[in-house]
Write a protein that holds these residues in place. Structure first.
Motif, mmCIF file in Angstrom:
data_model
loop_
_atom_site.group_PDB
_atom_site.id
_atom_site.type_symbol
_atom_site.label_atom_id
_atom_site.label_comp_id
_atom_site.label_asym_id
_atom_site.label_seq_id
_atom_site.Cartn_x
_atom_site.Cartn_y
_atom_site.Cartn_z
ATOM 1 N N ILE A 265 70.190 -55.577 31.682
ATOM 2 C CA ILE A 265 69.692 -55.923 30.224
ATOM 3 C C ILE A 265 68.125 -56.285 30.586
ATOM 4 C CG2 ILE A 265 69.505 -57.332 28.203
ATOM 5 C CD1 ILE A 265 72.346 -57.038 28.132
ATOM 6 N N SER A 266 68.015 -57.361 31.383
ATOM 7 C CA SER A 266 66.592 -57.851 31.585
ATOM 8 C C SER A 266 65.811 -56.655 32.275
ATOM 9 C CB SER A 266 66.767 -59.110 32.294
ATOM 10 O OG SER A 266 66.959 -58.859 33.812
ATOM 11 N N LEU A 267 66.216 -56.045 33.288
ATOM 12 C CA LEU A 267 65.655 -54.937 33.744
ATOM 13 C C LEU A 267 64.825 -53.988 32.771
ATOM 14 C CD1 LEU A 267 67.123 -54.063 37.257
ATOM 15 C CD2 LEU A 267 65.069 -54.725 36.875
ATOM 16 N N ALA A 268 65.963 -53.487 32.023
ATOM 17 C CA ALA A 268 65.763 -52.448 30.712
ATOM 18 C C ALA A 268 64.669 -53.140 29.815
ATOM 19 C CB ALA A 268 66.905 -52.216 30.169
ATOM 20 N N CYS A 269 64.755 -54.434 29.496
ATOM 21 C CA CYS A 269 63.888 -54.997 28.856
ATOM 22 C C CYS A 269 62.455 -54.932 29.350
ATOM 23 C CB CYS A 269 64.061 -56.517 28.391
ATOM 24 S SG CYS A 269 65.399 -56.641 27.181
ATOM 25 N N GLU A 270 62.497 -55.242 30.801
ATOM 26 C CA GLU A 270 60.976 -55.342 31.349
ATOM 27 C C GLU A 270 60.726 -53.963 31.354
ATOM 28 O OE1 GLU A 270 60.772 -56.327 35.795
ATOM 29 O OE2 GLU A 270 61.506 -58.084 34.895
ATOM 30 N N ALA A 271 61.366 -52.917 31.573
ATOM 31 C CA ALA A 271 60.819 -51.549 31.508
ATOM 32 C C ALA A 271 60.402 -51.086 30.189
ATOM 33 C CB ALA A 271 61.878 -50.530 31.785
ATOM 34 N N LEU A 272 61.045 -51.744 29.101
ATOM 35 C CA LEU A 272 60.935 -51.387 27.885
ATOM 36 C C LEU A 272 59.141 -51.703 27.378
ATOM 37 C CD1 LEU A 272 63.687 -51.577 25.318
ATOM 38 C CD2 LEU A 272 62.136 -49.667 25.836
ATOM 39 N N ILE B 255 67.333 -48.425 25.683
ATOM 40 C CA ILE B 255 67.989 -49.137 24.238
ATOM 41 C C ILE B 255 69.470 -48.769 24.616
ATOM 42 C CG2 ILE B 255 68.290 -49.034 21.949
ATOM 43 C CD1 ILE B 255 64.909 -48.551 21.922
ATOM 44 N N LYS B 256 69.881 -47.550 24.939
ATOM 45 C CA LYS B 256 71.188 -47.338 24.999
ATOM 46 C C LYS B 256 71.785 -48.316 25.980
ATOM 47 C CE LYS B 256 74.525 -43.538 25.572
ATOM 48 N NZ LYS B 256 75.164 -44.367 26.645
ATOM 49 N N VAL B 257 70.988 -48.082 27.257
ATOM 50 C CA VAL B 257 71.514 -49.014 28.364
ATOM 51 C C VAL B 257 71.696 -50.528 27.926
ATOM 52 C CG1 VAL B 257 70.922 -50.005 30.502
ATOM 53 C CG2 VAL B 257 70.835 -47.614 30.244
ATOM 54 N N ILE B 258 70.790 -50.988 27.217
ATOM 55 C CA ILE B 258 70.748 -52.397 26.647
ATOM 56 C C ILE B 258 72.167 -52.405 25.947
ATOM 57 C CG2 ILE B 258 69.802 -54.266 25.178
ATOM 58 C CD1 ILE B 258 67.145 -53.140 26.259
ATOM 59 N N ASN B 259 72.279 -51.369 25.074
ATOM 60 C CA ASN B 259 73.473 -51.552 23.845
ATOM 61 C C ASN B 259 74.820 -51.694 24.888
ATOM 62 O OD1 ASN B 259 73.553 -51.939 21.200
ATOM 63 N ND2 ASN B 259 72.829 -49.951 21.004
ATOM 64 N N ASP B 260 74.804 -50.850 25.641
ATOM 65 C CA ASP B 260 76.271 -50.480 26.397
ATOM 66 C C ASP B 260 76.419 -51.772 27.304
ATOM 67 O OD1 ASP B 260 76.240 -48.017 25.592
ATOM 68 O OD2 ASP B 260 75.988 -47.007 27.528
ATOM 69 N N GLU B 261 75.495 -52.379 27.881
ATOM 70 C CA GLU B 261 75.581 -53.552 28.578
ATOM 71 C C GLU B 261 75.867 -54.624 27.718
ATOM 72 O OE1 GLU B 261 75.708 -53.815 32.368
ATOM 73 O OE2 GLU B 261 76.089 -51.862 31.366
ATOM 74 N N ASN B 262 75.645 -54.730 26.622
ATOM 75 C CA ASN B 262 75.518 -55.759 25.573
ATOM 76 C C ASN B 262 76.937 -55.780 25.003
ATOM 77 O OD1 ASN B 262 74.609 -57.949 24.112
ATOM 78 N ND2 ASN B 262 74.471 -56.794 22.405
ATOM 79 N N LYS B 263 77.660 -54.274 24.987
ATOM 80 C CA LYS B 263 78.917 -54.286 24.286
ATOM 81 C C LYS B 263 79.848 -54.735 25.614
ATOM 82 C CE LYS B 263 82.005 -50.874 22.529
ATOM 83 N NZ LYS B 263 82.977 -50.927 23.687
ATOM 84 N N ARG B 264 79.465 -54.299 26.790
ATOM 85 C CA ARG B 264 80.372 -55.012 27.936
ATOM 86 C C ARG B 264 80.607 -56.415 28.028
ATOM 87 N NH1 ARG B 264 78.875 -52.713 33.799
ATOM 88 N NH2 ARG B 264 79.723 -54.473 34.769
ATOM 89 N N LEU B 265 79.447 -56.944 27.681
ATOM 90 C CA LEU B 265 79.339 -58.550 27.645
ATOM 91 C C LEU B 265 80.277 -58.892 26.632
ATOM 92 C CD1 LEU B 265 75.510 -59.776 28.202
ATOM 93 C CD2 LEU B 265 77.717 -60.155 29.614
ATOM 94 N N ALA B 266 80.171 -58.424 25.182
ATOM 95 C CA ALA B 266 81.055 -58.886 24.196
ATOM 96 C C ALA B 266 82.553 -58.550 24.551
ATOM 97 C CB ALA B 266 80.454 -58.089 23.084
ATOM 98 N N ASP B 267 82.765 -57.430 25.304
ATOM 99 C CA ASP B 267 84.256 -57.259 25.588
ATOM 100 C C ASP B 267 84.613 -58.376 26.324
ATOM 101 O OD1 ASP B 267 84.319 -54.913 24.252
ATOM 102 O OD2 ASP B 267 84.176 -53.526 25.770
ATOM 103 N N ILE B 268 83.986 -58.656 27.539
ATOM 104 C CA ILE B 268 84.343 -59.764 28.477
ATOM 105 C C ILE B 268 84.377 -61.203 27.630
ATOM 106 C CG2 ILE B 268 83.634 -60.969 30.411
ATOM 107 C CD1 ILE B 268 81.926 -58.646 31.370
ATOM 108 N N THR B 269 83.490 -61.523 26.956
ATOM 109 C CA THR B 269 83.678 -62.564 26.141
ATOM 110 C C THR B 269 84.895 -62.580 25.280
ATOM 111 O OG1 THR B 269 81.214 -62.406 25.993
ATOM 112 C CG2 THR B 269 82.207 -64.251 24.689
ATOM 113 N N GLU B 270 85.309 -61.485 24.537
ATOM 114 C CA GLU B 270 86.190 -61.295 23.754
ATOM 115 C C GLU B 270 87.465 -61.486 24.720
ATOM 116 O OE1 GLU B 270 88.577 -60.641 20.415
ATOM 117 O OE2 GLU B 270 86.575 -61.196 20.795
#
Ligand code: ATP
Ligand code: MG
Length: 472
Positions: free
Chosen positions: A265-272, A288-303
């Motif tokens: 996510i941080s790499l993608a943000c940097e690129a953006l 943005i899609k990459v950020i979204n996907d990775e964010n979802k993955r984080l949410a899944d793990i937390t869940e």
């Protein structure tokens, strides 16, 4: 705790336990020896008393034999005379009817005594003097007085005749000669060939053990309890060690799983934030899609981790609704299908249930199926072929998830439903996971009053079967 320290403690405790057992063994052995000596002393005392009593009888008998008839007659009459005189004196002193009665009794006893002496005029022979019943009754009498009440066998052995001349039953002749207590009869006489009184106790060991039984049982019990406790403590230590290893693995895995999406996510943000990327719409959309996907993955793990914590506190509440479980399975297949196809594998659906409508918690059951299919895919390294089938049983529906993966051995099949447990793979951690999936699956199924089983062959594949009631 340090592994070496545990080993040292185990060795020390084992040695201590062993020494304790040895000490206890010697202690009990000593106690038995003391008890046996005690028994021997009692037997010695009792038999010595018997021999003294026999000796008295023999002396009396001998006396009669050696007295010549003249002196015997004289002393006989002297004795009679003196007794008669006593009786006469008492007769003069009679005052009451009781005195008369006493006098009659005394005179009767005197007559008995004299006739007895007069009758005895036979020569002395040991076989005749010693009579079987007399010895028997004397022995049981004396032994009983010493507190020994058990069956005994005795015999009188003549060294002159080189055989037993008197035997109680004759049953234990060999034991009597080999293991019996031996006493010289009439030890005061210096006979060239003395006679021996032998006594043997067939149930001596049982008698000793009876006396010692409480001591032996208590010692054994104490040692057994100590050993069991020791084994139990070792098992707890081993389990704690395993648990701490599993927790370490879990934390490592989790950090790794969380770090990857964060850095992506941080790499993608940097690129953006780069102007050239900003201008390229397609590229920024991709980031943005990459950020979204990775964010979802984080949410899944937390869940997932949160769910595990929820179970720990026993706060699971089901939200039940009516739905078709086969539709849920199809959804899962749609989601995971791509991952399977990437590995050149396929998912076969084999739905045979005529009734697949159930009342249950749809969200949790979706997670259950998804966990099982995810495992089937994760643990099938080459071309996974996953078969998902449904079938009705009397009160519900059975869902099977079969794969052709690495399989699980019998030992591990019992543990995979434990929280954090992952089948050890040495140092190769090519398949990511937390060891939480199956414990969650099991908890959810059981909450629905269902059950889950596993059947697996190492290197051939596994089949997980879920039995779900229509409603509960
Ligand atoms: N289909 C399967 N074939 C072979 N081994 C399996 C299978 N399913 C589970 N296992 C073994 O059981 C262990 C526990 O599975 P579980 O789903 O609880 O944890 P995980 O998959 O390692 O992690 P996660 O919490 O991400 O699911 C796995 O680590 C794996 O060793
Ligand atoms: Mg899993």
């Amino acid at each position: 705790m340090n592994k070496n320290l545990i080993t040292v403690i185990i060795v020390i405790v084992s040695v201590v336990l062993l020494s304790l057992s040895v000490v206890q063994f010697y202690w009990v052995k000593n106690a038995i020896t003391v008890e046996r000596t005690n028994f021997e002393n009692k037997v010695n005392d009792a038999v010595s008393n018997v021999i003294i009593r026999l000796e008295k009888i023999e002396t009396f008998s001998n006396l009669q034999k050696t007295m010549n008839s003249q002196t015997r007659v004289t002393s006989f009459f002297n004795a009679m005379d003196s007794i008669n005189r006593d009786l006469y004196d008492e007769m003069l002193a009679v005052k009451s009817p009781e005195d008369i009665e006493k006098l009659i009794r005394k005179s009767f006893m005197a007559t008995e005594f004299f006739s007895e002496i007069a009758r005895k005029d036979r020569p002395f022979e040991i076989e005749k003097t010693l009579n079987k019943l007399l010895i028997d009754s004397l022995l049981s009498d004396e032994l009983r007085m010493k507190g020994i009440v058990t069956q005994f066998e005795y015999g009188v052995y003549s060294s002159e005749k080189n055989r037993m001349i008197i035997e109680k039953t004759g049953q234990y002749q060999a034991q009597l000669l080999k293991k019996g207590f031996v006493f010289t009869l009439y030890p005061n006489e210096f006979l060239a060939n003395p006679n021996y009184l032998m006594i043997y106790f067939p149930f001596e060991i049982r008698l000793l053990l009876d006396e010692m039984s409480s001591i032996i049982i208590v010692s054994l019990l104490l040692i057994i309890i100590l050993m069991l406790l020791f084994v139990y403590v070792i098992r707890i230590i081993a389990w704690q060690k395993k648990l701490s290893e599993m927790k370490n693995d879990f934390i490592n895995n989790m950090t790794h799983e969380i770090k990857t999406p964060i850095s992506t996510i941080s790499l993608a943000c940097e690129a953006l934030s780069d102007h050239s990327v900003k201008r390229n719409e397609a590229l920024s959309e991709n980031y943005i899609k990459v950020i979204n996907d990775e964010n979802k993955r984080l949410a899944d793990i937390t869940e997932k981790i949160l769910q595990a914590a929820t179970f720990e506190q026993g706060e699971l509440i089901l939200k039940k609704e009516i739905f078709n479980i086969e539709e849920v399975i199809d959804n899962v297949i749609n989601n995971i299908g791509i991952q399977v196809e990437v590995k050149d594998g396929k998912i076969i659906r084999d739905f045979r249930a005529s009734n697949s409508t159930i009342i249950a918690d749809k969200m949790h059951l979706t997670n259950v199926i998804s966990n099982l299919v995810d495992n089937a895919n994760k643990y099938s390294p080459r071309k996974p072929v996953i078969t998902i089938s449904t079938e009705n049983f009397s009160e519900g529906i059975k869902i099977s998830v079969e794969d052709n993966g690495i399989g699980i051995n019998k030992e591990n099949q019992k543990k995979i439903f434990d929280k954090l447990y992952r089948v050890p793979t040495g140092n190769i951690h090519d398949v990511k996971g937390f060891g939480l999936g199956l414990s969650y699956v099991k908890a959810i199924i059981e909450k629905h009053n269902g059950k889950i089983t596993v059947e697996s062959d190492l290197k051939k594949g596994s089949t997980f079967r879920v039995y779900l009631p229509f409603s509960n």
